[in-house]
Structure formats: C-alpha cells, structure tokens
Motif scaffolding. Structure first.
Motif, short mmCIF file in Angstrom:
data_model
loop_
_atom_site.label_atom_id
_atom_site.label_comp_id
_atom_site.label_asym_id
_atom_site.label_seq_id
_atom_site.Cartn_x
_atom_site.Cartn_y
_atom_site.Cartn_z
N ALA A 5 57.13 38.50 51.48
CA ALA A 5 56.40 38.09 50.27
C ALA A 5 55.98 39.30 49.45
O ALA A 5 56.07 39.29 48.21
CB ALA A 5 55.18 37.26 50.65
N TYR A 6 55.55 40.36 50.11
CA TYR A 6 55.15 41.57 49.39
C TYR A 6 56.36 42.22 48.71
O TYR A 6 56.26 42.71 47.59
CB TYR A 6 54.46 42.57 50.33
N ALA A 37 52.69 32.74 50.12
CA ALA A 37 53.01 33.21 51.48
C ALA A 37 51.83 33.03 52.42
O ALA A 37 51.99 32.58 53.56
CB ALA A 37 53.44 34.67 51.44
N LEU A 43 52.49 36.02 46.68
CA LEU A 43 51.61 36.41 47.79
C LEU A 43 50.69 35.27 48.19
O LEU A 43 50.48 35.01 49.38
CB LEU A 43 50.78 37.64 47.39
N SER A 44 50.14 34.58 47.21
CA SER A 44 49.27 33.44 47.51
C SER A 44 50.03 32.35 48.25
O SER A 44 49.53 31.77 49.21
CB SER A 44 48.68 32.86 46.22
N TRP A 46 54.68 37.95 55.49
CA TRP A 46 53.90 38.65 54.48
C TRP A 46 54.64 39.86 53.92
O TRP A 46 54.50 40.18 52.74
CB TRP A 46 52.55 39.03 55.04
N PHE A 48 57.04 40.25 45.74
CA PHE A 48 55.98 40.51 44.76
C PHE A 48 56.27 41.80 44.00
O PHE A 48 56.10 41.85 42.77
CB PHE A 48 54.63 40.61 45.46
N SER A 91 51.88 37.31 41.33
CA SER A 91 50.90 37.19 42.42
C SER A 91 50.94 35.83 43.12
O SER A 91 50.42 35.69 44.22
CB SER A 91 49.49 37.47 41.91
#
Length: 188
Positions: A52-53, A68, A65-66, A49, A56, A62
C-alpha cells in the motif's frame, strides 16, 4: 480422570489432545491447535502495508493507505471470527448422543449435537488430500427409512486434522462407549 498428550497434525504442526473420562459411558476429547502466530500475523500485515505504501508513493493518493489499514483490520477480524479454530471438542454420552463443538479464536463457538439413536458407528476413514493419503474420524448416521444403511457421514476434527495415532486413541475410546451403549440397548 483427565490427561493431555501432544500429537501432530497432517502438516507436522503441534496438537494437544485432552482426554476427560467422566465415567465409563461419558468421555470428552479436546483437540487444541496452536494459537495464532504473532510472526505470521506481523509478516502479512507488513506485506499489505508495504504494498500500500508503494502504491501510495506512485499515485500519491492517501485513500490507498487508509484502505490498506481498513482491509487489514477487517481481514484479521474476519479470520479470527470465521476461520481460525483454536479447539475442537467431541463429547460422547452413551444414553444421549454426541456433541461436537468448535471454538474460534474470537471466542465464538459452533456446536452440533447428534442423538445416539441416529448413530450407526464411528470409524476412521481415509481420503486423498493435497497428493497424500490422510485419515479422519467420522460418525456414520443411520438412514431413517433403512436403519442398516448409512444416510450421512459427519467428519470430526475437520480443522485440526490430527494424524492417525491421535485418531486411534479417540476411536478406541469412542468404540468402548458405543459398545456399552449397544449392550445397554440390547438388555432393554
């Protein structure tokens, strides 16, 4: 009669061996691995995460994030259902055969049964694994065309990988059952 002893696997992790003696010719051995560690699960999830952030913030998309979150959840479910084995069981009955059961963390079970007339012997074998010699318990199956030869080697406790001291306990008990079975067969 039932008892439980603690042993180690080849990496030094903790294993529990439960032995159940139903009779002199029926025995069951359960090797239990430790449950899924919350610490390792949290660290993997946080790492995925955070990466992924970071992506992002660079891309401002977005869907990263979804994706991930979706990949993490699917990966965890796949790991629990197809990879993480909590318990391996070996049940040996001299007149019937040998049953091996693997119980996954998700609750799924995989069972294999080998008829006793196909079993030649149960042995402890050695192998080279990650630059070290390890031992494993295996069932030798007779060749149907030539009973004096071996057609297949079936390893037992593949996921748990117990050390030699644990394997010796299981091996001795299995040999007692096999000796009882051979004595019964020769009398008939």
């Amino acid at each position: 009669m039932e008892d439980e002893r603690i042993f180690s696997d080849i990496c030094g992790g903790r294993l529990a061996l439960q032995r159940r003696y139903y009779s002199s010719f029926c025995r069951e051995f359960c090797v239990s691995c430790p449950r899924l560690s919350l610490r390792s699960l949290t660290s993997v999830t946080c790492t995925v995460w955070l990466v992924a952030y970071g992506l992002f913030t660079l891309c401002e998309n977005s869907t990263i994030l979804s994706a991930a979150i979706f990949i993490t959840v699917l990966g965890l479910l796949g790991y629990l259902h197809f990879v993480k084995i909590d318990q391996e069981t070996l049940l040996i009955i001299d007149s019937l055969g040998i049953q091996m059961t693997s119980s996954y963390a998700s609750g799924k079970e995989n069972t294999t049964f080998i008829e006793m007339d196909k079993v030649k012997d149960i042995v402890i074998n050695e192998a080279i694994y990650m630059q070290k010699v390890i031992y494993y318990l295996c069932i030798l199956l007779k060749d149907p065309r030539e009973p004096q030869k071996i057609s297949q080697v079936v390893p037992v406790f593949q996921s748990a990988k117990p050390r030699l001291d644990c394997l010796i306990e299981v091996y001795k008990s299995c040999q007692e059952v096999l000796a009882h079975q051979k004595a019964t067969t020769t009398r008939s």
